[in-house]
Each structure stands twice: as C-alpha cells, then as structure tokens.
Design a protein around this motif. Structure first.
Motif, short mmCIF file in Angstrom:
data_model
loop_
_atom_site.label_atom_id
_atom_site.label_comp_id
_atom_site.label_asym_id
_atom_site.label_seq_id
_atom_site.Cartn_x
_atom_site.Cartn_y
_atom_site.Cartn_z
N CYS A 118 32.33 35.61 -22.33
CA CYS A 118 31.19 35.19 -22.16
C CYS A 118 30.12 35.97 -23.10
O CYS A 118 29.04 35.25 -22.93
CB CYS A 118 30.88 35.67 -20.53
SG CYS A 118 31.57 35.13 -19.18
N GLY A 119 30.48 36.91 -23.71
CA GLY A 119 29.76 37.55 -24.55
C GLY A 119 29.42 36.56 -25.76
O GLY A 119 28.10 36.76 -26.60
N PHE A 120 30.10 35.45 -26.10
CA PHE A 120 30.14 34.78 -27.08
C PHE A 120 29.41 33.50 -26.66
O PHE A 120 29.00 32.56 -27.61
CB PHE A 120 31.44 34.29 -27.63
CG PHE A 120 31.93 35.38 -28.34
CD1 PHE A 120 31.76 35.76 -29.72
CD2 PHE A 120 32.92 36.17 -27.68
CE1 PHE A 120 32.57 36.96 -30.01
CE2 PHE A 120 33.65 37.16 -28.06
CZ PHE A 120 33.53 37.54 -29.38
N ALA A 121 28.86 33.31 -25.26
CA ALA A 121 28.36 32.11 -24.88
C ALA A 121 26.99 31.75 -25.57
O ALA A 121 26.20 32.62 -25.81
CB ALA A 121 28.12 31.90 -23.27
N THR A 122 26.66 30.50 -25.77
CA THR A 122 25.17 30.16 -26.34
C THR A 122 24.67 28.82 -25.33
O THR A 122 23.57 28.46 -25.75
CB THR A 122 25.45 29.40 -27.67
OG1 THR A 122 26.37 28.44 -27.85
CG2 THR A 122 25.82 30.58 -28.52
N SER A 123 25.22 28.68 -24.29
CA SER A 123 24.71 27.24 -23.37
C SER A 123 25.37 27.60 -22.01
O SER A 123 26.46 28.52 -21.68
CB SER A 123 25.33 26.07 -23.85
OG SER A 123 26.69 26.05 -23.94
N PHE A 124 24.94 26.94 -21.17
CA PHE A 124 25.35 26.89 -19.56
C PHE A 124 26.83 26.43 -19.73
O PHE A 124 27.51 27.06 -19.00
CB PHE A 124 24.49 25.81 -18.92
CG PHE A 124 25.07 25.79 -17.48
CD1 PHE A 124 24.87 26.42 -16.44
CD2 PHE A 124 25.66 24.37 -17.26
CE1 PHE A 124 25.17 26.21 -15.10
CE2 PHE A 124 26.29 24.26 -15.94
CZ PHE A 124 26.14 25.11 -14.83
N SER A 125 27.18 25.68 -20.49
CA SER A 125 28.64 25.05 -20.31
C SER A 125 29.62 26.14 -20.96
O SER A 125 30.70 26.26 -20.25
CB SER A 125 28.91 23.62 -21.13
OG SER A 125 28.44 23.92 -22.54
N HIS A 126 29.05 26.88 -21.89
CA HIS A 126 29.98 28.06 -22.45
C HIS A 126 30.10 29.00 -21.40
O HIS A 126 31.24 29.54 -21.23
CB HIS A 126 29.47 28.61 -23.73
CG HIS A 126 29.43 27.51 -25.02
ND1 HIS A 126 28.57 27.73 -26.09
CD2 HIS A 126 30.03 26.57 -25.29
CE1 HIS A 126 28.79 26.84 -26.89
NE2 HIS A 126 29.91 25.96 -26.18
N LEU A 127 28.82 29.34 -20.69
CA LEU A 127 29.18 30.43 -19.57
C LEU A 127 30.06 30.04 -18.59
O LEU A 127 30.56 30.75 -18.06
CB LEU A 127 27.66 30.71 -19.14
CG LEU A 127 26.73 31.52 -20.01
CD1 LEU A 127 25.53 31.73 -19.50
CD2 LEU A 127 27.50 33.09 -20.10
N ALA A 128 29.91 28.69 -18.24
CA ALA A 128 30.52 28.12 -17.13
C ALA A 128 32.07 28.18 -17.52
O ALA A 128 32.83 28.59 -16.48
CB ALA A 128 30.28 26.73 -16.95
N ILE A 129 32.58 28.09 -18.81
CA ILE A 129 33.77 28.42 -18.99
C ILE A 129 34.62 29.67 -18.67
O ILE A 129 35.33 29.97 -18.39
CB ILE A 129 34.16 27.65 -20.40
CG1 ILE A 129 33.87 26.35 -20.46
CG2 ILE A 129 35.54 28.10 -20.83
CD1 ILE A 129 34.06 25.62 -21.90
N GLY A 130 33.46 30.56 -19.02
CA GLY A 130 33.84 31.93 -19.07
C GLY A 130 33.88 32.45 -17.72
O GLY A 130 34.74 33.20 -17.30
N ARG A 131 33.04 31.98 -16.82
CA ARG A 131 33.02 32.18 -15.35
C ARG A 131 34.28 31.87 -14.73
O ARG A 131 34.73 32.23 -13.74
CB ARG A 131 31.72 31.80 -14.75
CG ARG A 131 30.42 32.43 -15.36
CD ARG A 131 30.39 34.18 -15.10
NE ARG A 131 30.21 34.29 -13.63
CZ ARG A 131 30.29 35.22 -12.85
NH1 ARG A 131 30.91 36.43 -13.53
NH2 ARG A 131 30.20 35.48 -11.52
N ILE A 132 34.71 30.45 -15.19
CA ILE A 132 35.68 29.99 -14.55
C ILE A 132 37.04 30.76 -14.84
O ILE A 132 37.79 31.24 -13.96
CB ILE A 132 35.95 28.58 -15.02
CG1 ILE A 132 35.04 27.58 -14.41
CG2 ILE A 132 37.31 28.05 -14.66
CD1 ILE A 132 34.85 26.23 -15.02
N GLY A 133 37.03 31.26 -16.17
CA GLY A 133 38.19 32.15 -16.56
C GLY A 133 38.27 33.39 -15.79
O GLY A 133 39.15 33.85 -15.35
N VAL A 134 37.10 34.08 -15.50
CA VAL A 134 36.99 35.33 -14.67
C VAL A 134 37.51 34.90 -13.27
O VAL A 134 38.29 35.69 -12.63
CB VAL A 134 35.60 35.77 -14.69
CG1 VAL A 134 35.49 36.78 -13.58
CG2 VAL A 134 34.89 36.34 -15.92
#
Length: 464
Positions: free
Chosen positions: A101-117
């Motif tokens: 999540c620290g590397f996210a630059t967009s909503f979709s990147h954050l969504a991928i990280g949050r799904i992983g969490v």
C-alpha cells in the motif's frame, strides 16, 4: 493445569502465557494495519483526489470481500491442518500487502493492497478462536480472548501514532512500510515459537484421528442451535455500526474540529484505545464472572451495552467541544465493545471442538461482509450524499477530494470544508441506530442459550 499438544509436548502455564502474548501481537498488527489507513484516509483522499465513497470502498468492500469469502475455506483447513502454520502464513500475507500500500499511486493500486490485507487477515479469527478453545476451559475462553483482543486497542493506537507521525514529519507511505515489515517479523516468530495444541483436550475429549464433521454437518448443528444463529446475527449487525464508526472517526475529527492529520490521529488513537480496552475488559472478565451465576450473562451484557451506546454516540457526534466529545466517545465505545469478547466465547461454548474454527469463521464472514464491507461503504456514500445536499452548487466539481479548487476564495474553501464535515457527521448519526437491532438479537439469544451449550458426552447434531 497442563495440556498435551499433538506432538507430545506439554502446554504448561508458561507456554499458555507465551501463546497469549504472541497472539496479542498478531492481533496488534492485524488492527494496526487497518488503523493506519483510517487515520491517513483524509491525507490519501486529498493527495489522490478520492471521494468519500472511494474511501468507503477501500476500507469496506475492497478489504472485506475476499476476507469474508476466504474465512470459511481457511477455517475448514484449520479443522484438519496446522493452525499455527495458517496463522503465520496469513500474518505474512497481510503484512506484505500493507507494505505494498505504501507504493500506491492510485485508487486501483490501493484497492489491490487492501484486498491483499483482507486475504491475509481472513485466517486470524478462525485459527485463534479454535486454538483458544483447545487450550482453555469454557469459563476462561472469553477472558483469554479478551486479553488477546487487547491487541485491538494497542494496534489501533500503534497504527494511529505511526500514521500520524510519518504523515506530518515525512511521508504517509513510510507508515505502511514500517508496519508491513514489522508484521513479517511477527509472522516468523509465531511459526517458530507456537506449538499446535491437541483438539478438544480442554473439554476432556481424547485426541482423535478421525476427520472433522463436514460442512453440511456444521450447518445442521448451526440450525439446531437458535441461540448460536442469533448471536452470530447480532454480532454481525453490531459490526456494521462499529466498523462504520472506526473507519471514519479520524476523518470526522479532522473535518469537524479542523485538525491536522497528526493531531486527529492522536485523538483517534487514544480515544479508540481507551474505549476498546475498557469495553473488552468489561465484556470478557465481567461476563465470565457473572456467567458463574447465570450462563445467560454474556448475551445479556452484550444486549445492555448495545442499547446504551447509541445515546452517547448521538451526543458525541453533535457537541462542539473536542474534549467533551472525547469523553462521550470513550463511554459510547466502551458500552459498544462489551459485545465482542463474549460473542467469541459463546460461539466456542456452543460448538463441539472440531467445529469451532468453522463457527468463528462463519461469524467473521458475516461480521466482515455486513460490518467491514457494507458499513464503511454505506457511510462513505451517505456522507457524499449529505455533503452534496449541504453544499450550494456542484459539490464534487467544486470540491474535488473534499477541498476547494486551487485559486478559490476563502468563502468557497470554507463552504467545501463545512459541507464535508456535515456530510460525515450526519452519516455517522444514521449508522449508530443499527445497535438497537443488534441488542434485540442478543436478548433473544439469551432466552435459548442455556439449552444449546456444548458439553462433552452430550448428543450433538453431526455427521462424519
């Protein structure tokens, strides 16, 4: 008392304390990884130009969908395989996703990280509940779960302070890096140190090499216990309001009292840690103590707390003094959290040993989908709607990310901030009404619970 583990070792009192201590730390990072997003939500929203609905999706459905879907399959694996290995792997997965999540630059990147969490955290509740059920007696389980779940306030405080500090002093991304790396270390320690307990010995059951009851047998047992269905429904309903509040409380404080992110994080962290600690301790040790006189007290205690909490929340969300609001929030949260530890204990006490992970996962699935999934998403959508109604003009065009366009005059900037604050305030007032429905479900469960408790030797509805 000492209990033999599946590999022949003795789980002496020292080993029991080590188990509780390490499970506390797993729980701490579980909730620190959630809290850090909650306290940084306003900063992330502004930088990435997100709406409240997108924040709600990131804290809700993006996190909750696979969490809820994977909980039951992981629980079924936990009925058969090493729960310690499942716990360690899941902790490593959610920690790696937090780091991402620290590397996210967009909503979709954050969504991928949050799904992983969410994928990683799906394994915590069923495995820890199952192991507690095998290590501790019936009248100790709520108390032990209460001690482990003290990782919740500790984690929220840790995530809040780490997130607030790095957002103000350096960059919000560093908070995700640090918490993710620390969680990976905890996962390794769990795998090395914790030993797998034998199933059912705390209930006096001999070790069994037979396979656990299949899922249709679990569903049949669930249907045969009305109190269990009501308890799972009550806890899931309470989770809707609780998660809605927890994921947007820092946002509410920042907007309503015009706080910088670090100050809002400190208020959020200490307030949440205070009411979580008080509520968990009252709910676990208090109901365990009262249950010695009447086994319905865990359900009664949950119902009483959930009935009282909304009135203090209504007051807290509508006062204009931050210190009075903090006191009211601590009282409200303490009353609300009474339900949590007794719910885990009652689920364990109502099911036979080799169904407990599945029962905990069923609760976690519904709690997460209804609470973590729909709650924040609902709040984000209602907040956007209320802000639009409060704003004179096109709110989303004039206030992207909840702030005025660059170059706007002072009155336009103030109008954006006021509409954003009113939106989240009104949405939270709506959310807390759900606690009355949850209280009714727990009260109805109390009327049947004594007939439904699992006892060694009692005929159970199972099929192997």
């Amino acid at each position: 008392m000492s209990i033999k583990s599946e590999n022949g070792d003795i789980l002496a009192p020292n080993s029991q304390r080590v188990f509780v201590f390490l499970m506390f730390f797993v729980c701490l990072f579980d909730f620190a990884d959630r809290a850090v997003f909650a306290v940084l939500a306003q900063t992330i929203k502004t930088e990435l130009l997100l709406t409240d609905l997108q924040l709600g999706l990131l804290q809700g459905l993006a996190f909750a969908f696979l969490y809820s879907m994977l909980g039951l399959p992981l629980a079924r694996v936990a009925e058969r395989k090493s729960r310690v290995t499942i716990m360690a792997v899941c902790t490593a997965v959610w920690s790696a996703a937090t780091l991402f999540c620290g590397f996210a630059t967009s909503f979709s990147h954050l969504a991928i990280g949050r799904i992983g969490v969410g994928v990683g955290e799906a394994g915590f509740i069923p495995t820890v509940n199952s192991m507690v059920g095998d290590r501790f007696k019936r009248n100790q389980r709520a108390s032990v779960m209460g001690l482990i779940m003290l990782g919740t306030p500790a984690g929220i405080l840790t995530g809040s302070l780490v997130g607030g500090y790095f957002a103000e002093a350096f960059d919000w991304r560093y908070a995700f890096y640090i918490l993710g790396a620390a969680g990976l270390i905890v996962a390794l320690v769990v795998y090395i140190v914790i030993r797998e307990p034998s199933r059912g010995l705390a209930d006096g059951s001999p070790p069994s090499l037979s396979p656990p009851p299949d899922f249709p047998a679990f569903l049949k047992a669930l249907r045969s216990k009305p109190s269990l269905m009501l308890i799972i429904a009550g806890g899931s309903t309470a989770g809707f309001g609780m998660t809605s509040i927890s994921q947007f409380l820092a946002v509410f404080l920042a907007r309503t009292y015009d706080m910088p992110v670090r100050e809002a994080a400190v208020f959020y962290g200490f307030t949440s840690a205070a009411f979580l600690t008080i509520g968990l301790m009252i709910g676990s040790f208090g109901t365990d103590f009262l249950a010695k006189r009447d086994e319905r007290w865990p359900a009664w205690g949950a119902a009483i707390g959930l009935t009282i909490a909304p009135f203090f929340y209504f007051a807290a969300f509508n006062v204009h003094n931050i210190f009075l609001a903090t006191i009211l929030l601590i009282i409200a949260g303490s009353m609300l959290l009474i339900f949590y530890a007794p719910t885990s204990g009652m689920i364990q006490n109502l099911l036979q040993p080799r169904m407990r992970a599945t029962g905990a996962a069923m609760f976690a699935m519904l709690y997460t989908m209804i609470g973590s999934g729909l709650g924040p998403t609902f709040i984000g959508g209602v907040s956007d709607l209320m802000a639009t109604v409060a704003f004179d003009g096109d709110f989303h065009a004039s206030c992207p990310g909840g702030v005025a366009l660059a170059g706007a005059n002072a009155s336009a900037a103030a109008a954006c901030l006021e509409a954003s604050a009113l939106g989240i305030q009104r949405a939270l007032n709506v959310a807390v009404c759900i606690f009355f429905a949850a209280a009714l479900l727990y009260f109805l469960a109390s009327r049947k619970i004594r007939d439904d408790f699992y006892t060694e030797g009692k005929s159970e509805t199972v099929a192997v």
